[in-house]
Every structure is written in structure tokens, then in C-alpha cells.
Design a protein around this motif. Structure first.
Motif: not given
Length: 280
Positions: A146-147, A149-150, A152-153, A155-156, A160, A183, A186
């Protein structure tokens, strides 16, 4: 929640619903007031799981972690759901028991969580590691697909940010700068202070406009005082010129202080010696 409230008499259900709405509306801006509404709802319908959950979040928002944990456990028993598992673990952290939070992170319940809740559990576990002084372990805990991954969710940005903050705490400033920048990318709503943290790392100082304005006013006051002093000095010099005639052969300039200190009475009688060639 609506289905749960239908189990109550209509008038009672409406009253409970109104209080729960106020809890949701106030919990971010006025958590203490939200907690007060949650207590009213709890008194009216303590056997409704949604009410116990709302009371738990209100207590959590006001850092009443023991009370919050009790309410979350009650809601879990009523529903059988594990979705509150991460916030229950964070309550353990709030109570100064990070080791219990870590133990919960390894329980089978975590595998039943959806992706968002699993990320939340990872954040709680990393926080527990930091509580125990295990900075490098906290960094490793946050390293995940998840960290990386490019995409953006929801929680991203939080993931970050937590990673960047852990890196900075471990003295890894260059990496922290990189992840604070990610951060910012995102955090579309600007809900986090990642841009400020990034500016601090880059040595940018922010000046309070109000403080700067006050300083400008002080400088203007000093200039005014200087101008007043110059005017006063000029007036004193003018006074000296009035006492003496520069055409007088015996004219000698007198310091302003001498004039100021002299006792001059314009009513004193002036005696003229006829043998003196000077005219008074």
C-alpha cells in the motif's frame, strides 16, 4: 444504524437519532459537546450497538480511552463485527499498553478486516513500536504494498505521512523529505501539515504577518520620536538666536543648556551707563 433504531419505540428512536446526528456533527470541531450528546443517547438506548459505537468514538475523541475501549468491546459483542479492531488497539496505546496493541495486530481478526482497516491496523502497530522506542521496527512495519503503490487511496496520505515522520525521527532526513513530498501529492484536501514539515526541512521560515505589521508600527513610532527630537532641537536653537544680536561685536554663541538653565526675568530694570557706547 437505521435498522437498529427501528427496534425502539418511535418517539424514543427519534430522540436517540437526534443525539447521534449531533455526535456526528460535532465530534471533530467540539468533541466534548459530542461526548455529552453521546452520553444522552447511551442513557436512552444502551442496548443498541450503533449507540455504543458512537459513544465509543466520542469518548475516544476526548481521550477517555478506557471508556472508549469498553464501548467498542460492547459494540463488538453485539454485532460480532471486527471492524473496530484497529481503534480498539489504539485505545490500548492510549492507555499506555503498546505491547497489547502489538499483540492485537497479530490476531486472526486482522485478516477479516477490509483493506482500509488493515492499513489502519498497520498504522496503529507502527505507532506502538514507536511508543516502545523501536523506530526502525516502526519503519519496517509501515513498508507495505500500500505504501509502495502509486495509486492514491483514502488512506494513502496518512500512511505516507506516518512513514515520513518515522524516517525523520530516525534521523533519515533525505528520505523523510521525499516522503513528505509524496504525502503532499496524495493529500488533495490539505488535511495534513506535510507541506509545512517539508518547508521546515528545507529551512523555510514563515513570518507572521501580524507580527511583521506590529514591528513596522514600532519603527514608525521610533521615526516619529526622532522627528520630534529634531524639531525640539531646532526650537531651542531659535530661542538662542533671539537672545543675541549677531551684529554685536561681543556676540558669543551660548549653548542651549545655558539658556535653559539661566534665570531670566524680563521685568528686571535695565540700567544704562551713559559712558558705555553700546546700546541696549
Amino acid at each position: 444504524m437505521r435498522q437498529e433504531l427501528l427496534s425502539l419505540p418511535k418517539g424514543l428512536a427519534e430522540e436517540v437519532s437526534r443525539n447521534l446526528v449531533m455526535v456526528a456533527r460535532l465530534i471533530d470541531e467540539d468533541p466534548e459537546q459530542a461526548y455529552a450528546y453521546a452520553r444522552i443517547a447511551l442513557r436512552l438506548a444502551s442496548r443498541v450497538a450503533a449507540v455504543r459505537e458512537a459513544a465509543g468514538f466520542a469518548a475516544y475523541a476526548t481521550q477517555k480511552y478506557s471508556e472508549a475501549l469498553a464501548e467498542f468491546r460492547a459494540a463488538k459483542r453485539m454485532t460480532g463485527s471486527v471492524e473496530l479492531w484497529p481503534v480498539m488497539a489504539d485505545c490500548e496505546r492510549g492507555l499506555g499498553r503498546p505491547e497489547r496493541a502489538l499483540a492485537m495486530a497479530g490476531e486472526p481478526e486482522v485478516q477479516k478486516l477490509d483493506k482500509a482497516a488493515q492499513v489502519e491496523m498497520r498504522l496503529v502497530a507502527a505507532g506502538a513500536r514507536r511508543d516502545m522506542g523501536q523506530l526502525e521496527a516502526a519503519i519496517v512495519t509501515l513498508q507495505s504494498p500500500e505504501l509502495a503503490s502509486s495509486a492514491v487511496q483514502p488512506w494513502t496520505a496518512r500512511l505516507r505521512y506516518a512513514y515520513a515522520d518515522a524516517l525523520l525521527a530516525a534521523g533519515r532526513e533525505d528520505e523523510a523529505r521525499e516522503w513528505f513530498a509524496k504525502t503532499v501529492e496524495a493529500d488533495k484536501d490539505g488535511a495534513m501539515d506535510a507541506s509545512d514539515r517539508l518547508a521546515e526541512l528545507d529551512g523555510v521560515e514563515f513570518v507572521d504577518a501580524a507580527v511583521e505589521a506590529d514591528a513596522g508600527d514600532a519603527d514608525e513610532d521610533e521615526d516619529d520620536d526622532a522627528d520630534d527630537a529634531e524639531v525640539a532641537a531646532a526650537e531651542r536653537a531659535s530661542d538662542v538666536a533671539e537672545y543675541y544680536d549677531e551684529d554685536d561685536e561681543e556676540y558669543e554663541p551660548v549653548e542651549p543648556s545655558a539658556v535653559d538653565d539661566a534665570d531670566v526675568d524680563v521685568t528686571d530694570e535695565v540700567v544704562i551707563d551713559e559712558g558705555d557706547e553700546r546700546k541696549v
